[in-house]
Design an enzyme around this catalytic site. Sequence first.
Site, PDB file in Angstrom:
ATOM      1  N   GLY A 164       0.828  -1.199   0.000  1.00  0.00           N
ATOM      2  CA  GLY A 164       0.000   0.000   0.000  1.00  0.00           C
ATOM      3  C   GLY A 164       0.865   1.252   0.000  1.00  0.00           C
ATOM      4  N   CYS A 165       0.404   2.313  -0.655  1.00  0.00           N
ATOM      5  CA  CYS A 165       1.233   3.513  -0.836  1.00  0.00           C
ATOM      6  C   CYS A 165       1.602   4.163   0.488  1.00  0.00           C
ATOM      7  CB  CYS A 165       0.551   4.505  -1.769  1.00  0.00           C
ATOM      8  SG  CYS A 165      -1.134   4.974  -1.290  1.00  0.00           S
ATOM      9  N   ASN A 166       0.627   4.324   1.392  1.00  0.00           N
ATOM     10  CA  ASN A 166       0.931   4.900   2.694  1.00  0.00           C
ATOM     11  C   ASN A 166       1.837   3.978   3.500  1.00  0.00           C
ATOM     12  OD1 ASN A 166      -0.756   7.077   2.143  1.00  0.00           O
ATOM     13  ND2 ASN A 166      -2.519   6.168   3.161  1.00  0.00           N
ATOM     14  N   THR A 203       5.518   4.117   2.355  1.00  0.00           N
ATOM     15  CA  THR A 203       6.240   5.313   2.783  1.00  0.00           C
ATOM     16  C   THR A 203       6.733   5.164   4.218  1.00  0.00           C
ATOM     17  OG1 THR A 203       4.652   6.539   1.405  1.00  0.00           O
ATOM     18  CG2 THR A 203       6.157   7.824   2.753  1.00  0.00           C
TER      19      THR A 203
END
Length: 340
Positions: A147-149, A152
């Site tokens: 997932g992108c979040n 990060t």
Amino acid sequence: MHKVAIFGASGYTGAELVRLIATHPELEIAALAADRRAGSEMAEVFPHLRHLALPRLARIEEIDLGEIDLVFCALPHATTQEVVAALPAGMRVCDLSADFRLEDPEVYAHWYGRPHQAPALQAEAVYGLPEFYRERIRTARIVASTGCNAATGIFAMRPLIEAGVVDPDEIVIDLKTGVSGAGRSAKEAMLHAEVSEGFHAYNIGRHRHLAEFDQEFAKAAGRPVSVRFTAHLLPQNRGILATCYVKGDPQAIHAALAERYAAEPFLQVLPFGQTPHTRHVRGSNFVHLGVSDERQPGRATVVAVLDNLVKGASGMGVQNANLMLGLDETAGLMLAPVFP
């Protein structure tokens, strides 16, 4: 050339896959699926891609998979499991949804509110974070891109937990993300008038990427880790910035990140005290990280930025596909960020 199909080509991540693969030296787009737009040309859905010679959009069941080497699934969450289960045995899949990211089907059911529809396939899925699972990804049949979040925060924190230079019980991740992370479907809350000229926190304590943090940080620490994480919606199209507050020596934290990512082509650790900006990675597969000290001794701030549609989704998907197909991991991905 390796022939690939893209399921969910009418969404933002589908369009980014097309954009990246269009100049890839060893991948060819042989099929595009988008059920609601089946029969349309890609240029009708995304006019910025009209210069490309692309297959007409079709329904998934209409696509001949006989010559396809790999399928990208850029489908909405909670739809991919059944689609992948219906594919021919042995078909390699790079999934950009959340459907195979959580190793425990019961944990998936808890966070996504429905039973896992392909638990047998989940057992062979590999978490698709190349910098940490590169060798497993090479031989995997199903790879579940992070997932992108979650990506990060994991890029910022996992090496520090592994190196033992931060207290795993003292991690706060304060994250801001652009609106494209919510997908392309029409939503009242995503209208320009609803999101412009302000920003807000959402899903406090309930964000589904918490499950990915729990899973990956527990592996790094060798015990359960429960971080504090809050996401905020920014009135911008692309980009994620995670500000992470930790307990530990700032110089040791910076050294641990620099050492861990020294050989990684897409991870760049800035000189101590410098702060990364989302605009410096826009449209690229790069991640920038910065470490600063605080006025309180033994405390540090770690900032990580990436483009949610590239390194946070489609770029990571292409990176995973390169590994799965035995190609140069950076093929098609060394595009410079777009600036300004």
